[in-house]
Design an enzyme around this catalytic site. Structure first.
Site, mmCIF file in Angstrom:
data_model
loop_
_atom_site.group_PDB
_atom_site.id
_atom_site.type_symbol
_atom_site.label_atom_id
_atom_site.label_comp_id
_atom_site.label_asym_id
_atom_site.label_seq_id
_atom_site.Cartn_x
_atom_site.Cartn_y
_atom_site.Cartn_z
ATOM 1 N N LYS A 53 34.259 37.438 33.324
ATOM 2 C CA LYS A 53 35.076 36.531 34.147
ATOM 3 C C LYS A 53 34.864 35.087 33.689
ATOM 4 C CE LYS A 53 35.034 39.812 37.926
ATOM 5 N NZ LYS A 53 34.409 40.352 39.137
ATOM 6 N N GLN A 97 30.366 38.655 43.631
ATOM 7 C CA GLN A 97 30.355 39.920 42.902
ATOM 8 C C GLN A 97 29.678 41.005 43.751
ATOM 9 O OE1 GLN A 97 31.909 40.412 40.005
ATOM 10 N NE2 GLN A 97 31.276 42.522 39.827
ATOM 11 N N ASP A 120 39.702 37.410 45.433
ATOM 12 C CA ASP A 120 39.430 38.843 45.275
ATOM 13 C C ASP A 120 40.351 39.679 46.179
ATOM 14 O OD1 ASP A 120 37.622 40.116 43.611
ATOM 15 O OD2 ASP A 120 35.866 39.491 44.764
HETATM 16 N N1 GUN Z 1 32.618 44.757 41.775
HETATM 17 C C1 GUN Z 1 33.378 45.629 41.063
HETATM 18 N N2 GUN Z 1 34.665 45.203 41.018
HETATM 19 C C2 GUN Z 1 34.701 44.030 41.694
HETATM 20 C C3 GUN Z 1 35.745 43.116 41.980
HETATM 21 O O1 GUN Z 1 36.919 43.284 41.616
HETATM 22 N N3 GUN Z 1 35.388 42.025 42.714
HETATM 23 C C4 GUN Z 1 34.117 41.835 43.145
HETATM 24 N N4 GUN Z 1 33.861 40.733 43.875
HETATM 25 N N5 GUN Z 1 33.125 42.665 42.905
HETATM 26 C C5 GUN Z 1 33.419 43.763 42.176
#
Ligand code: GUN
Length: 293
Positions: A53, A97, A120
């Site tokens: 990211k 995350q 998200d």
């Molecule tokens: N963990 C696995 N996929 C994601 C996601 O798309 N967003 C977040 N915040 N955590 C994750």
């Protein structure tokens, strides 16, 4: 017959390039879109996702205001940080995350994020708006899957879509998006309580594997000609790889290739789309701020 392999990596690169153009226009107006990714602890898969990211943020010209916190961070400390980021007008998106360490209540943390910065799409306000088909941030992986389906010309209207997995991040929201009027699929959601899974997956025109179990979807579970979207990202031991592991999906890819009409690989399938959609959501948030200022 060999399926068409949907190259999510290339589609995602195109989306990121479009986002980069719009970012550059916003920067010209004095607003640099900014995302704050918060990682608590050092779970290797999460560290890898977060690095991806951060790399994408640099690539599209956004500001990266990320935090890497120790696994000992308390829930209150994390929520205090979120409140600070909510109040910071230079931050347009906040992503915590998941999964979080077990001593932290995930739902409480998600609910602390201002829904207008919840890029998200996990906050109940955004989930509710998604369900009733009102404007909102769509969760990135399900949104990425819908984008790939559309981009590949896979018809969802009237199709029977079977989603294997009911996670809050993928399975549940994806089943909602597929059933919304703008997609108009008939949706079955399968999970650990499903009896005779194969008899249901074999009815799927569109089969979404999002259970997190390596190669659980075998070729005999797929209807000939189905479109297969593999959301699974599983690490399996592989002594021949320098890392000691390799990534596989929830689908037995080589065997499925001979049965399906379309299939996404792992890696380079759905994964890159998640990040591309995150960039798009952060851009939308910054554009909203630009319009109101
Ligand atoms: N963990 C696995 N996929 C994601 C996601 O798309 N967003 C977040 N915040 N955590 C994750």
């Amino acid at each position: 017959m060999s399926a068409v392999i949907i190259d999510g990596y290339t589609v995602a690169a195109t989306v990121r390039a479009q986002v980069a153009k719009s970012v550059s226009a916003l920067v010209g107006q004095g607003i640099t879109p900014c995302l704050s990714v918060v990682l608590v602890g050092e779970d290797p898969a999460s560290v890898s996702y977060v690095s991806g990211k951060e790399k994408a943020l640099r690539e599209v010209g956004m500001k990266d205001a990320s935090y890497r916190l120790p696994a000992t961070t308390t829930e209150e400390e994390l929520i205090t940080l979120i409140h600070r980021l909510n109040a910071d007008t230079t931050v347009h998106g906040i992503l915590v995350q998941l999964p979080l360490p077990r001593h932290i209540n995930e739902a409480r943390v998600i609910m602390a994020i201002n829904p207008e910065k919840d890029v998200d799409g996990f906050h109940p306000v955004n989930i509710g708006n998604m369900v009733i088909e009102r404007p909102c941030f769509l969760p990135c992986t399900p949104h990425g899957v819908m984008y790939l389906l559309k981009n590949a010309g896979i018809e969802t209207r009237g199709a029977h879509a079977v989603v294997v997995g009911r996670s809050n991040i993928v399975g549940k929201p994806l089943s909602i998006l597929l059933a919304r009027k703008d997609s108009n699929a008939t949706v079955s959601v399968c999970h650990t309580g499903t009896r005779d899974l194969a008899s249901i997956t074999r009815q799927a025109d569109i089969l979404i594997a999002a259970a997190g179990k390596p190669r659980m979807i075998s070729a005999d579970m797929i209807k000939p000609g189905a479109a297969v979207i593999d959301v699974g990202v599983n690490r399996v031991e592989d002594d021949s790889s320098p890392k000691g592991y390799r990534l596989v999906g929830d689908v037995d890819f080589d065997a499925a290739l001979e049965v399906a009409s379309f299939i996404t690989p792992v890696p380079r399938g759905v994964g890159p789309m998640t990040i591309a959609m995150l960039m798009e959501n952060t851009l939308l948030s910054a554009e909203r701020v630009a319009r109101s200022s």
